[in-house]
Design an enzyme around this catalytic site. Structure first.
Site, short mmCIF file in Angstrom:
data_model
loop_
_atom_site.label_atom_id
_atom_site.label_comp_id
_atom_site.label_asym_id
_atom_site.label_seq_id
_atom_site.Cartn_x
_atom_site.Cartn_y
_atom_site.Cartn_z
N ASP A 192 0.90 -1.15 0.00
CA ASP A 192 0.00 0.00 0.00
C ASP A 192 0.94 1.21 0.00
OD1 ASP A 192 -1.56 2.18 0.54
OD2 ASP A 192 -2.83 1.14 1.97
N HIS A 193 1.06 1.86 -1.18
CA HIS A 193 2.14 2.84 -1.30
C HIS A 193 1.97 4.03 -0.35
CE1 HIS A 193 -0.79 4.26 -4.34
NE2 HIS A 193 -0.43 5.45 -3.90
N HIS A 255 -5.78 2.71 1.80
CA HIS A 255 -4.98 3.86 2.26
C HIS A 255 -5.53 4.49 3.54
CE1 HIS A 255 -3.24 3.38 -1.58
NE2 HIS A 255 -4.05 4.15 -2.27
N1 LIG Z 1 0.04 2.62 -12.25
C1 LIG Z 1 0.07 3.05 -11.01
O1 LIG Z 1 0.51 4.15 -10.71
C2 LIG Z 1 -0.43 2.15 -9.90
C3 LIG Z 1 -0.51 2.67 -8.60
C4 LIG Z 1 -0.94 1.83 -7.57
C5 LIG Z 1 -1.26 0.52 -7.84
N2 LIG Z 1 -1.19 0.03 -9.11
C6 LIG Z 1 -1.53 -1.38 -9.35
O2 LIG Z 1 -0.45 -2.01 -10.01
C7 LIG Z 1 -0.91 -2.97 -10.94
C8 LIG Z 1 -0.34 -2.63 -12.31
O3 LIG Z 1 -0.77 -1.34 -12.68
P1 LIG Z 1 -0.44 -0.68 -14.11
O4 LIG Z 1 -1.02 0.67 -14.07
O5 LIG Z 1 0.99 -0.85 -14.43
O6 LIG Z 1 -1.32 -1.60 -15.05
P2 LIG Z 1 -1.31 -1.69 -16.64
O7 LIG Z 1 -0.30 -0.76 -17.23
O8 LIG Z 1 -2.72 -1.60 -17.09
O9 LIG Z 1 -0.89 -3.22 -16.86
C9 LIG Z 1 0.43 -3.71 -16.59
C10 LIG Z 1 0.75 -4.77 -17.63
O10 LIG Z 1 -0.09 -5.89 -17.39
C11 LIG Z 1 -0.40 -6.50 -18.63
N3 LIG Z 1 -1.86 -6.58 -18.76
C12 LIG Z 1 -2.74 -5.57 -18.80
N4 LIG Z 1 -3.99 -6.02 -18.87
C13 LIG Z 1 -3.91 -7.36 -18.87
C14 LIG Z 1 -4.86 -8.41 -18.92
N5 LIG Z 1 -6.17 -8.16 -18.99
N6 LIG Z 1 -4.42 -9.67 -18.87
C15 LIG Z 1 -3.12 -9.95 -18.81
N7 LIG Z 1 -2.16 -8.98 -18.76
C16 LIG Z 1 -2.55 -7.71 -18.79
C17 LIG Z 1 0.16 -5.62 -19.74
O11 LIG Z 1 1.38 -6.18 -20.17
P3 LIG Z 1 1.49 -7.18 -21.43
O12 LIG Z 1 0.23 -7.06 -22.23
O13 LIG Z 1 2.71 -6.74 -22.18
O14 LIG Z 1 1.67 -8.51 -20.79
C18 LIG Z 1 0.47 -4.33 -19.03
O15 LIG Z 1 1.57 -3.66 -19.58
C19 LIG Z 1 -2.43 -2.91 -10.88
O16 LIG Z 1 -2.90 -3.91 -10.01
C20 LIG Z 1 -2.72 -1.53 -10.29
O17 LIG Z 1 -3.93 -1.51 -9.58
C21 LIG Z 1 -0.78 0.83 -10.15
#
Ligand SMILES: NC(=O)c1ccc[n+]([C@@H]2O[C@H](COP(=O)([O-])OP(=O)(O)OC[C@H]3O[C@@H](n4cnc5c(N)ncnc54)[C@H](OP(=O)(O)O)[C@@H]3O)[C@@H](O)[C@H]2O)c1
Length: 503
Positions: A192-193, A255
């Site tokens: 939990d950042h 959070h």
């Molecule tokens: N982004 C933030 O700032 C942030 C902050 C807090 C928490 N989080 C959490 O961190 C996790 C990742 O977040 P993110 O923003 O990096 O997500 P994202 O960019 O939507 O997805 C990360 C990677 O997962 C793969 N992916 C996406 N949808 C998919 C699907 N339906 N099935 C299989 N693979 C899939 C894709 O890679 P490929 O297609 O190349 O495999 C994508 O590049 C999430 O759980 C999010 O809630 C993110």
């Protein structure tokens, strides 16, 4: 002048960090810059590697090029030569998360690279993928033996699971059960950042590293506590995820309840994951459950409609791309919670969060009780003293209290004492992901959530979620973008002299 007293400066063991979702937003915006910054500060061991795993058609060279571009945008990574050296530690494994052969190839890659890089087969797996993909990753890590530790020449093995951890109580239980088939609890790091933010960590130092605040930290002196996380942003590119989630799940379950626990917990005897975890869980156990019939009395939701934020016109939530036109998802949620224990009995804890509010700010305010008897004439409307912990965007602590305005008459006014992190310590505060990643690599889970904590937090919120999603539930109150939320939130304080304290 600040005297430094360094409490922890342990360097992690050599390690291999494996990031699932290496092509994603979190990896490029937070994780890789965090690793880079940690290395530049000399906080990482000589021997470490990063393996990115994703479906996208990349290889080591193209992944490294992407990372170089990411680092080029980072404010600390203008040194291209150093970045070129850094990316030589980066490798890429392309594959589907649900396909066992991906993990076999990952294992082969690790088996080759680990002896070359001297990482002692210590492995940290980071699930930076959407939550529906977590189960696909956990099972094959078990099947290929990658989750094993301290056997057959393996070092440690840890897994970091991103938020959201579950969608409700049942799914959080299911995810915990799945993780526990493959990993022991001490190997699991639920991130939990918010807990990596300086002020959140400083709450405990402030309370327990001084003897002057803790005696006031109870029902005798504190009238109520307000925890506010206000955003000016709307749903932006996250509408697809957000519309199925809402403010209660997105912000309060993790959070704000974590912040509440840090404020309300009893002092643990030692600062370690076990002792801190127990005290935080006790706080959740002390929260009086809200029954489904009481939800309207203790919880308020809202949805923003068109308005103006910081001088810019904004469309309403229902007009945002990827949001269902009849969506009932809340973009604002407020709760009034009561803790049934000796320290906090009768002290309301007011939590609220929302998108498209007037200002971006996350704060915790303890409002103190009025003096038992006011000896000054005409001073009955004197504001109560407050202590505010500013979590973002500017980290700091401020105390406001009453003082005499200089002059021959007895005039009272409110004065403020401010401690500003940036001003006092200079330089930059570490990003939350730097702190948390380093902690996990050191094996310190103090700032991570335990399985019991996560399940209890969902259990507490289930009646509210059920009441809000029931077909018979009332229309979602609206609030104009750029306001402080729906007027209905005032009903949580109805009949009292208390009011929301807007940052
Ligand atoms: N982004 C933030 O700032 C942030 C902050 C807090 C928490 N989080 C959490 O961190 C996790 C990742 O977040 P993110 O923003 O990096 O997500 P994202 O960019 O939507 O997805 C990360 C990677 O997962 C793969 N992916 C996406 N949808 C998919 C699907 N339906 N099935 C299989 N693979 C899939 C894709 O890679 P490929 O297609 O190349 O495999 C994508 O590049 C999430 O759980 C999010 O809630 C993110």
């Amino acid at each position: 002048m600040v005297d430094n007293l360094i409490i922890t400066e342990q360097c992690p063991d050599p390690f291999a960090l494996v990031i699932f979702g290496a092509s994603g937003d979190l990896t490029h915006r937070k994780l890789i810059p965090a690793l880079w910054n940690l290395q530049q500060q000399g906080r990482l061991p000589e021997s470490f590697i990063l393996l990115g795993v994703a479906r996208r058609d990349l290889n080591d060279a193209s992944f490294r090029r992407q990372v170089l571009d990411t680092l080029q945008d980072d404010r600390n990574a203008r040194d291209r030569a150093a970045a070129e050296v850094f990316v030589q530690r980066l490798f890429y494994v392309q594959g589907d998360y649900a396909d066992l052969t991906t993990y076999r190839r990952l294992r082969e890659r690790l088996d080759t690279l680990e002896p070359q890089w001297g990482t002692d087969r210590n492995r940290c797996f980071y699930c930076a993928v959407p939550p529906q993909v977590y189960p696909d990753i956990v099972q094959p890590l078990g099947q290929t033996g990658l989750s094993c530790e301290h056997s057959a020449g393996c070092g440690w093995s840890r897994i970091i699971v991103e938020k959201p951890f579950g969608h409700d109580h049942e799914s959080a239980q299911r995810l915990n059960a799945l993780l526990h088939v493959v990993f022991s609890e001490h190997q699991i790091y639920r991130i939990d950042h918010y807990l990596g933010k300086e002020t959140v960590q400083n709450i405990l130092v402030f309370r327990l590293g001084n003897s002057m605040f803790e005696p006031l930290w109870n029902r005798r002196y504190v009238d109520h506590v307000q925890i506010t996380s206000a955003e000016t942003a709307g749903v932006e590119h996250r509408a697809g995820y957000y519309d199925g989630s809402g403010a209660l799940r997105d912000m309060i379950q993790n959070h704000l309840l974590q912040v509440l626990c840090t404020i309300a917990m009893e002092p643990p005897s030692t600062f370690d994951a076990y002792s801190v975890g127990i005290e935080k869980l006790k706080v959740l156990q002390a929260i009086r459950p809200i029954s489904i019939g009481e939800v309207d009395r203790y919880a308020v939701r809202g949805q923003y409609e068109a308005g103006e934020v910081e001088g810019q016109p904004c469309q309403g939530y229902l007009e945002e791309p990827d949001v269902a036109r009849d969506s009932r998802t809340e973009t604002y949620a407020a709760l009034r919670l009561t803790l049934d224990n000796w320290r906090w009995q009768g002290v309301p804890f007011l939590l609220r969060t929302g998108k498209r509010l007037k200002t971006r700010a996350t704060t915790v305010t303890l409002q103190f009780r009025q003096p038992p008897h006011l000896i000054f004439p005409h001073a009955s409307g004197l504001p109560a003293s407050t202590l505010t912990l500013h979590i973002q965007p500017d980290e700091g602590i401020s105390l406001s209290f009453n003082g005499k305005i200089p002059g021959p008459d007895l005039c009272l006014g409110t004065v403020h004492m401010d401690f500003d992190y940036a001003e006092t310590f200079g330089g930059r505060s570490p990003e939350a992901y730097e702190t948390l990643l380093l902690d996990c690599l050191r094996g310190d889970a103090t700032l991570y959530g335990s399985s019991d904590w996560v399940e209890k937090s969902w259990e507490l919120l289930m009646p509210v979620l059920e009441a809000w999603t029931a077909p018979s539930s009332r229309r979602v109150p609206r609030y104009p973008a750029g306001s402080w939320g729906p007027r209905e939130a005032d009903t949580l304080l109805e009949g009292e002299w208390r009011q929301w304290l807007n940052p």
